[in-house]
Write an enzyme that holds these catalytic residues in place. Structure first.
Site, PDB file in Angstrom:
ATOM      1  N   CYS A  13       0.898  -1.304  -0.039  1.00 22.30           N
ATOM      2  CA  CYS A  13      -0.038   0.031  -0.079  1.00 22.30           C
ATOM      3  C   CYS A  13       0.877   1.152  -0.152  1.00 22.30           C
ATOM      4  O   CYS A  13       0.624   1.971  -0.723  1.00 22.30           O
ATOM      5  CB  CYS A  13      -0.803   0.081   1.165  1.00 22.30           C
ATOM      6  SG  CYS A  13      -0.161  -0.301   2.786  1.00 22.30           S
TER       7      CYS A  13
HETATM    8  N1  LIG Z   1      -3.451  -4.444   5.674  1.00 24.24           N
HETATM    9  C1  LIG Z   1      -3.015  -3.623   4.656  1.00 24.24           C
HETATM   10  O1  LIG Z   1      -3.387  -2.428   4.506  1.00 24.24           O
HETATM   11  C2  LIG Z   1      -2.205  -4.364   3.492  1.00 24.24           C
HETATM   12  C3  LIG Z   1      -2.151  -5.857   3.804  1.00 24.24           C
HETATM   13  N2  LIG Z   1      -1.364  -6.187   2.760  1.00 24.24           N
HETATM   14  C4  LIG Z   1      -0.584  -7.489   2.774  1.00 24.24           C
HETATM   15  O2  LIG Z   1      -1.842  -8.537   2.742  1.00 24.24           O
HETATM   16  C5  LIG Z   1      -1.463  -9.586   3.461  1.00 24.24           C
HETATM   17  C6  LIG Z   1      -2.555  -9.870   4.520  1.00 24.24           C
HETATM   18  O3  LIG Z   1      -2.569  -8.532   5.648  1.00 24.24           O
HETATM   19  P1  LIG Z   1      -3.694  -8.442   6.692  1.00 24.24           P
HETATM   20  O4  LIG Z   1      -4.805  -8.715   5.953  1.00 24.24           O
HETATM   21  O5  LIG Z   1      -3.177  -6.908   6.865  1.00 24.24           O
HETATM   22  O6  LIG Z   1      -3.228  -9.296   7.669  1.00 24.24           O
HETATM   23  P2  LIG Z   1      -3.933  -9.748   9.103  1.00 24.24           P
HETATM   24  O7  LIG Z   1      -3.224 -10.249  10.233  1.00 24.24           O
HETATM   25  O8  LIG Z   1      -5.180  -8.725   9.023  1.00 24.24           O
HETATM   26  O9  LIG Z   1      -4.696 -11.113   8.409  1.00 24.24           O
HETATM   27  C7  LIG Z   1      -3.835 -12.126   8.297  1.00 24.24           C
HETATM   28  C8  LIG Z   1      -4.623 -13.424   7.758  1.00 24.24           C
HETATM   29  O10 LIG Z   1      -3.497 -14.488   7.464  1.00 24.24           O
HETATM   30  C9  LIG Z   1      -4.037 -15.441   8.348  1.00 24.24           C
HETATM   31  N3  LIG Z   1      -2.807 -16.279   9.066  1.00 24.24           N
HETATM   32  C10 LIG Z   1      -2.126 -15.800   9.915  1.00 24.24           C
HETATM   33  N4  LIG Z   1      -1.335 -16.539  10.336  1.00 24.24           N
HETATM   34  C11 LIG Z   1      -1.295 -17.454   9.402  1.00 24.24           C
HETATM   35  C12 LIG Z   1      -0.559 -18.919   9.116  1.00 24.24           C
HETATM   36  N5  LIG Z   1       0.502 -19.298   9.790  1.00 24.24           N
HETATM   37  N6  LIG Z   1      -1.127 -19.783   8.256  1.00 24.24           N
HETATM   38  C13 LIG Z   1      -2.157 -19.487   7.450  1.00 24.24           C
HETATM   39  N7  LIG Z   1      -2.695 -18.275   7.558  1.00 24.24           N
HETATM   40  C14 LIG Z   1      -2.322 -17.712   8.507  1.00 24.24           C
HETATM   41  C15 LIG Z   1      -4.930 -15.110   9.475  1.00 24.24           C
HETATM   42  O11 LIG Z   1      -5.935 -16.088   9.922  1.00 24.24           O
HETATM   43  P3  LIG Z   1      -6.505 -16.095  11.077  1.00 24.24           P
HETATM   44  O12 LIG Z   1      -7.050 -14.743  11.768  1.00 24.24           O
HETATM   45  O13 LIG Z   1      -7.735 -17.166  11.006  1.00 24.24           O
HETATM   46  O14 LIG Z   1      -5.566 -16.710  12.198  1.00 24.24           O
HETATM   47  C16 LIG Z   1      -5.623 -13.785   8.665  1.00 24.24           C
HETATM   48  O15 LIG Z   1      -6.730 -14.653   7.938  1.00 24.24           O
HETATM   49  C17 LIG Z   1      -0.180  -9.465   4.307  1.00 24.24           C
HETATM   50  O16 LIG Z   1       0.676 -10.032   3.292  1.00 24.24           O
HETATM   51  C18 LIG Z   1       0.180  -8.001   4.106  1.00 24.24           C
HETATM   52  O17 LIG Z   1       1.321  -7.553   4.259  1.00 24.24           O
HETATM   53  C19 LIG Z   1      -0.751  -5.752   1.507  1.00 24.24           C
HETATM   54  C20 LIG Z   1      -1.367  -4.379   1.205  1.00 24.24           C
HETATM   55  C21 LIG Z   1      -1.969  -3.439   2.385  1.00 24.24           C
HETATM   56  C1  LIG Z   2       0.848   0.646   9.353  1.00 23.05           C
HETATM   57  C2  LIG Z   2       1.802  -0.723   8.573  1.00 23.05           C
HETATM   58  O1  LIG Z   2       2.379  -1.344   9.510  1.00 23.05           O
HETATM   59  N1  LIG Z   2       1.592  -0.766   7.382  1.00 23.05           N
HETATM   60  C3  LIG Z   2       2.584  -1.685   6.891  1.00 23.05           C
HETATM   61  C4  LIG Z   2       1.901  -1.661   5.219  1.00 23.05           C
HETATM   62  C5  LIG Z   2       1.655  -2.861   4.785  1.00 23.05           C
HETATM   63  C6  LIG Z   2       1.401  -3.066   3.389  1.00 23.05           C
HETATM   64  O2  LIG Z   2       1.367  -2.349   2.571  1.00 23.05           O
HETATM   65  O3  LIG Z   2       1.510  -4.463   2.837  1.00 23.05           O
HETATM   66  P1  LIG Z   2       2.829  -5.371   2.608  1.00 23.05           P
HETATM   67  O4  LIG Z   2       3.445  -5.571   4.183  1.00 23.05           O
HETATM   68  O5  LIG Z   2       1.991  -6.527   2.029  1.00 23.05           O
HETATM   69  O6  LIG Z   2       3.779  -4.861   1.896  1.00 23.05           O
HETATM   70  C7  LIG Z   2       4.052  -1.530   6.758  1.00 23.05           C
HETATM   71  O7  LIG Z   2       4.404  -0.458   6.719  1.00 23.05           O
HETATM   72  O8  LIG Z   2       4.813  -2.314   6.728  1.00 23.05           O
END
Ligand SMILES: NC(=O)C1=CN([C@@H]2O[C@H](COP(=O)(O)OP(=O)(O)OC[C@H]3O[C@@H](n4cnc5c(N)ncnc54)[C@H](OP(=O)(O)O)[C@@H]3O)[C@@H](O)[C@H]2O)C=CC1
Ligand SMILES: CC(=O)N[C@@H](CCC(=O)OP(=O)(O)O)C(=O)O
Length: 355
Positions: free
Chosen positions: A160
């Site tokens: 992001c």
């Molecule tokens: N949040 C954001 O703004 C952004 C996130 N991303 C990327 O997207 C991905 C998800 O992020 P986000 O949704 O924020 O993370 P969360 O921590 O909110 O969610 C993680 C998810 O992965 C699951 N999980 C955790 N550990 C394991 C494991 N050991 N094996 C299998 N599943 C697992 C969790 O399951 P459960 O809850 O059931 O344990 C949950 O569904 C990350 O790689 C992140 O970097 C990319 C851009 C922006």
């Molecule tokens: C607030 C905060 O912790 N933000 C995350 C951004 C998450 C994201 O863009 O996702 P990826 O981890 O998939 O690159 C960070 O800066 O690492």
């Protein structure tokens, strides 16, 4: 006649997975059929995300395995870094022909050494980068990345912060109006850190504080941004990148400052950023109101502003977007639409909520 595609989301209980699920409930051509998680397995989707009601909300979350995810047309991976590369290997061994869209970083970087330096593990194979608006050097419209996505079977959704910085500065890079010494400072919301509990994410720690992190060239998105800006024409860019947590759930405001080349005018800046004129999800301006998060939250849109600071002889560019919208889930759906041959904006929200 176009057939409706069936989709699965791995990691649906998290913030990224939950936002993809929200967008898919309103998508006319993709039906969410399978959802998986880890500790949340056994719950319904509505128990983890009460905003998702109706038939999708009743879906029961299964354990994340390749077997559980096979049998659909498109699989969204919303897992922590490292897990998605492992799972995508298992999916390949299971013989799935589904389109795979990975929201984690595992398949973003093409330089294995950069991956190792910032993530500390062995690199996985790079996939097609899921930013349709990535500006390739020499382009007058962003078509090359869209063409690549239209032929992709595996897509790596951008980070992001990387999206915000790239959208803010890539037109200036491609137009050669700035020196390649960039200073990016980002205000970021807490949902970017995911939903798993951590001490620094407690309300009592976060609500009264503004907290820098990833300072001093250590943040993982630096190599990703540099990779993007090389594509836009910056062979040797120096990027100082500092994210700062602010007490809000969603949203990023990235401010990127770069010294201007001599005799660059406001018209030159306007011309450079007119590259976005035909981009439906990117709004450009060169005056106040400056981009802020409220109008773009819950949408797939980004607001970009570029102005000259005469006294500092610098270009100041600002990009606001929703880390879970254009920063993840909307980008994932936009890229999936292209790869599935659907109209690019199908199911992408474009009207934000404000105040
Ligand atoms: N949040 C954001 O703004 C952004 C996130 N991303 C990327 O997207 C991905 C998800 O992020 P986000 O949704 O924020 O993370 P969360 O921590 O909110 O969610 C993680 C998810 O992965 C699951 N999980 C955790 N550990 C394991 C494991 N050991 N094996 C299998 N599943 C697992 C969790 O399951 P459960 O809850 O059931 O344990 C949950 O569904 C990350 O790689 C992140 O970097 C990319 C851009 C922006
Ligand atoms: C607030 C905060 O912790 N933000 C995350 C951004 C998450 C994201 O863009 O996702 P990826 O981890 O998939 O690159 C960070 O800066 O690492």
């Amino acid at each position: 006649m176009h057939m409706n595609s069936r989709a699965a989301i791995a990691g649906v209980s998290g913030y990224a997975g939950g936002e993809i699920a929200r967008l898919l409930t309103a998508h006319p051509d993709i039906t969410l059929s399978i959802v998986t998680g880890a500790s949340s397995a056994g719950n319904t989707l509505a128990q983890m995300h009460p905003n998702i009601t109706g038939p999708q909300g009743a879906l029961v979350i299964q354990e994340t395995t390749a077997q559980a995810l096979c049998g659909v047309d498109v699989i969204f991976l919303a897992l922590p870094h490292g897990h998605s590369a492992r799972l995508s290997d298992e999916l390949a061994r299971a013989g799935t022909s589904a389109l795979i869209i990975d929201c984690a970083a595992d398949h973003r970087l093409s330089d294995a050494d950069e991956w190792h330096r910032y993530y500390g593990t062995d690199a996985a194979e790079p996939w097609t980068y899921g930013m349709p608006e990535l500006l390739h050097s020499g382009e007058t419209q962003m078509t090359r990345q869209r063409d690549a996505l239209a032929h992709a079977g595996q897509i790596a959704v951008p980070g992001c912060n990387a999206t915000a910085v790239t959208l803010a500065i890539q037109p200036a890079i491609a137009a050669h109006i700035v020196e390649l010494t960039l200073c990016a400072t980002l205000s970021v919301g807490y949902s970017g850190a995911g939903r798993s509990p951590k001490q620094h994410l407690l309300a009592s720690e976060a609500l009264g504080a503004i907290v820098p992190y990833g300072v001093g060239g250590t943040h993982r998105h630096i190599p990703e941004i540099i990779q993007n800006l090389r594509i836009s024409g910056a062979d040797d860019v120096r990027l100082a990148f500092t994210p700062v947590l602010v007490p809000t759930a969603r949203g990023i405001v990235a401010t990127v400052v770069a010294p201007l080349h001599a005799s660059v005018s406001a018209d030159d800046v306007a011309h450079a950023y007119s590259i976005y004129d035909n981009e439906p999800l990117i709004g450009v301006s060169h005056e106040a109101p400056w981009p802020s998060t409220a109008p773009v939250n819950a949408t797939g849109c980004a607001l970009v502003n570029a102005v000259i600071d005469e006294r500092a002889h610098s270009l100041v560019t600002i990009c606001a977007l929703d880390n879970l919208g254009k920063g993840t889930a909307s980008a994932a759906i936009q890229s999936a639409n292209l790869a599935l041959g659907l109209p690019e904006l199908t199911g992408i929200p474009t009207i934000g909520v404000t105040p």
